[in-house]
Design a protein around this motif. Structure first.
Motif, PDB file in Angstrom:
ATOM      1  N   ASP A  63     -40.370  -5.367  71.619  1.00  0.00           N
ATOM      2  CA  ASP A  63     -40.645  -4.687  70.353  1.00  0.00           C
ATOM      3  C   ASP A  63     -39.438  -4.771  69.421  1.00  0.00           C
ATOM      4  OD1 ASP A  63     -43.155  -4.051  71.275  1.00  0.00           O
ATOM      5  OD2 ASP A  63     -42.634  -1.971  71.824  1.00  0.00           O
ATOM      6  N   LYS A  64     -38.247  -4.550  69.957  1.00  0.00           N
ATOM      7  CA  LYS A  64     -37.032  -4.654  69.150  1.00  0.00           C
ATOM      8  C   LYS A  64     -36.861  -6.072  68.629  1.00  0.00           C
ATOM      9  CE  LYS A  64     -34.357  -0.997  71.405  1.00  0.00           C
ATOM     10  NZ  LYS A  64     -33.161  -0.709  72.222  1.00  0.00           N
ATOM     11  N   LEU A  65     -37.141  -7.045  69.482  1.00  0.00           N
ATOM     12  CA  LEU A  65     -37.019  -8.443  69.081  1.00  0.00           C
ATOM     13  C   LEU A  65     -37.989  -8.770  67.951  1.00  0.00           C
ATOM     14  CD1 LEU A  65     -35.895 -11.296  69.551  1.00  0.00           C
ATOM     15  CD2 LEU A  65     -37.677 -11.615  71.265  1.00  0.00           C
ATOM     16  N   LEU A  66     -39.227  -8.332  68.074  1.00  0.00           N
ATOM     17  CA  LEU A  66     -40.214  -8.584  67.028  1.00  0.00           C
ATOM     18  C   LEU A  66     -39.818  -7.905  65.721  1.00  0.00           C
ATOM     19  CD1 LEU A  66     -43.541  -8.259  69.049  1.00  0.00           C
ATOM     20  CD2 LEU A  66     -42.483 -10.347  68.162  1.00  0.00           C
ATOM     21  N   ALA A  67     -39.298  -6.674  65.818  1.00  0.00           N
ATOM     22  CA  ALA A  67     -38.861  -5.968  64.618  1.00  0.00           C
ATOM     23  C   ALA A  67     -37.704  -6.719  63.956  1.00  0.00           C
ATOM     24  CB  ALA A  67     -38.449  -4.536  64.963  1.00  0.00           C
ATOM     25  N   ALA A  68     -36.761  -7.200  64.766  1.00  0.00           N
ATOM     26  CA  ALA A  68     -35.634  -7.940  64.221  1.00  0.00           C
ATOM     27  C   ALA A  68     -36.096  -9.246  63.579  1.00  0.00           C
ATOM     28  CB  ALA A  68     -34.606  -8.219  65.316  1.00  0.00           C
ATOM     29  N   GLU A  69     -37.046  -9.939  64.231  1.00  0.00           N
ATOM     30  CA  GLU A  69     -37.570 -11.176  63.658  1.00  0.00           C
ATOM     31  C   GLU A  69     -38.295 -10.892  62.344  1.00  0.00           C
ATOM     32  OE1 GLU A  69     -39.969 -12.807  66.801  1.00  0.00           O
ATOM     33  OE2 GLU A  69     -38.247 -13.824  67.724  1.00  0.00           O
ATOM     34  N   ASP A  70     -39.039  -9.782  62.285  1.00  0.00           N
ATOM     35  CA  ASP A  70     -39.709  -9.406  61.038  1.00  0.00           C
ATOM     36  C   ASP A  70     -38.708  -9.135  59.929  1.00  0.00           C
ATOM     37  OD1 ASP A  70     -42.180  -9.690  62.208  1.00  0.00           O
ATOM     38  OD2 ASP A  70     -42.445  -7.539  62.620  1.00  0.00           O
ATOM     39  N   ARG A  71     -37.618  -8.441  60.275  1.00  0.00           N
ATOM     40  CA  ARG A  71     -36.579  -8.179  59.268  1.00  0.00           C
ATOM     41  C   ARG A  71     -35.958  -9.480  58.776  1.00  0.00           C
ATOM     42  NH1 ARG A  71     -34.294  -3.367  62.553  1.00  0.00           N
ATOM     43  NH2 ARG A  71     -33.495  -5.131  63.733  1.00  0.00           N
ATOM     44  N   VAL A  72     -35.736 -10.412  59.695  1.00  0.00           N
ATOM     45  CA  VAL A  72     -35.154 -11.699  59.304  1.00  0.00           C
ATOM     46  C   VAL A  72     -36.120 -12.431  58.372  1.00  0.00           C
ATOM     47  CG1 VAL A  72     -34.505 -13.977  60.177  1.00  0.00           C
ATOM     48  CG2 VAL A  72     -33.667 -11.941  61.311  1.00  0.00           C
ATOM     49  N   LYS A  73     -37.411 -12.413  58.690  1.00  0.00           N
ATOM     50  CA  LYS A  73     -38.402 -13.078  57.836  1.00  0.00           C
ATOM     51  C   LYS A  73     -38.474 -12.417  56.466  1.00  0.00           C
ATOM     52  CE  LYS A  73     -41.334 -14.782  61.554  1.00  0.00           C
ATOM     53  NZ  LYS A  73     -42.632 -14.663  62.242  1.00  0.00           N
ATOM     54  N   GLU A  74     -38.401 -11.080  56.440  1.00  0.00           N
ATOM     55  CA  GLU A  74     -38.438 -10.368  55.165  1.00  0.00           C
ATOM     56  C   GLU A  74     -37.225 -10.719  54.329  1.00  0.00           C
ATOM     57  OE1 GLU A  74     -38.799  -6.198  55.947  1.00  0.00           O
ATOM     58  OE2 GLU A  74     -40.791  -6.415  56.829  1.00  0.00           O
ATOM     59  N   GLN A  75     -36.080 -10.759  54.963  1.00  0.00           N
ATOM     60  CA  GLN A  75     -34.858 -11.087  54.233  1.00  0.00           C
ATOM     61  C   GLN A  75     -34.870 -12.531  53.762  1.00  0.00           C
ATOM     62  OE1 GLN A  75     -31.488 -10.028  56.593  1.00  0.00           O
ATOM     63  NE2 GLN A  75     -31.692  -7.835  56.178  1.00  0.00           N
ATOM     64  N   ALA A  76     -35.492 -13.406  54.542  1.00  0.00           N
ATOM     65  CA  ALA A  76     -35.553 -14.815  54.151  1.00  0.00           C
ATOM     66  C   ALA A  76     -36.508 -15.002  52.981  1.00  0.00           C
ATOM     67  CB  ALA A  76     -35.983 -15.674  55.323  1.00  0.00           C
ATOM     68  N   SER A  77     -37.553 -14.182  52.893  1.00  0.00           N
ATOM     69  CA  SER A  77     -38.521 -14.325  51.809  1.00  0.00           C
ATOM     70  C   SER A  77     -38.053 -13.659  50.516  1.00  0.00           C
ATOM     71  CB  SER A  77     -39.867 -13.761  52.236  1.00  0.00           C
ATOM     72  OG  SER A  77     -39.758 -12.366  52.442  1.00  0.00           O
ATOM     73  N   VAL A  78     -37.162 -12.699  50.594  1.00  0.00           N
ATOM     74  CA  VAL A  78     -36.637 -12.016  49.408  1.00  0.00           C
ATOM     75  C   VAL A  78     -35.467 -12.830  48.874  1.00  0.00           C
ATOM     76  CG1 VAL A  78     -35.518  -9.899  48.593  1.00  0.00           C
ATOM     77  CG2 VAL A  78     -37.343  -9.780  50.297  1.00  0.00           C
ATOM     78  N   PRO A  79     -35.492 -13.132  47.568  1.00  0.00           N
ATOM     79  CA  PRO A  79     -34.348 -13.867  47.024  1.00  0.00           C
ATOM     80  C   PRO A  79     -33.080 -13.017  47.125  1.00  0.00           C
ATOM     81  CG  PRO A  79     -35.985 -13.370  45.313  1.00  0.00           C
ATOM     82  CD  PRO A  79     -36.494 -12.846  46.593  1.00  0.00           C
ATOM     83  N   VAL A  80     -32.013 -13.667  47.496  1.00  0.00           N
ATOM     84  CA  VAL A  80     -30.749 -12.976  47.715  1.00  0.00           C
ATOM     85  C   VAL A  80     -30.022 -12.848  46.384  1.00  0.00           C
ATOM     86  CG1 VAL A  80     -28.535 -13.089  48.913  1.00  0.00           C
ATOM     87  CG2 VAL A  80     -30.621 -13.895  50.029  1.00  0.00           C
TER      88      VAL A  80
END
Length: 160
Positions: A63-80
């Motif tokens: 669950d922690k891994l999936l949450a971390a992967e989701d955060r990474v995907k969200e950060q990758a989709s949001v322009p920095v």
């Protein structure tokens, strides 16, 4: 095997087995075996509880891994924005890798525990005696089927 002649033919009564009367030594052996069975049952229960805990921990880590992967995907989709530190993505990647390695370690530990538990069950005298008894009974059943087929021209409904 006892056979009797009747007007209808030969009737097979079955195999007779003589049983020894229990002695004091066999009673002690039964007591010792029952104590050993109790100890083994307790150890199996402990191993099962440990297995449940390991699986629960594995689920939490997944669950922690999936949450971390989701955060990474969200950060990758949001322009920095230029003000955001680019090191956060690398930090999250490091956390993901750490969690993945922990999951792999827990999976290996789980497999080792399952293998140890199976080996203990296989080595238990009760398991061996039960296995021997099943083999003997299967051999008897086969003999009886052969007798029915050869003597009475019986057709086995299971054999196709």
């Amino acid at each position: 095997m006892i056979r009797t002649n009747t007007a209808k033919g030969i009737v097979t009564l079955g195999l007779l087995q003589l049983m020894k009367l229990p002695t004091l030594d066999s009673a002690k052996q039964v007591d010792n075996m029952s104590v050993e069975v109790g100890v083994l049952k307790q150890r199996v229960a402990e191993l099962q509880q440990e297995l449940v805990n390991v699986k629960r921990e594995k689920t939490e880590l997944n669950d922690k891994l999936l949450a971390a992967e989701d955060r990474v995907k969200e950060q990758a989709s949001v322009p920095v924005a230029p003000t955001v530190d680019a090191g956060d993505g690398a930090e999250l990647q490091q956390k993901v890798q750490t969690l993945q390695s922990e999951v792999a370690e827990k999976q290996q530990a789980l497999e080792v525990l399952e293998q140890q538990m199976q080996e203990r069950v296989d080595k238990a005298p009760q398991f061996k005696s039960m296995k021997d008894m099943l083999q003997k009974k299967n051999a008897q059943i086969k003999e009886y089927k052969d007798l029915l087929v050869n003597t009475y021209c019986w057709k086995d409904p299971d054999a196709q």
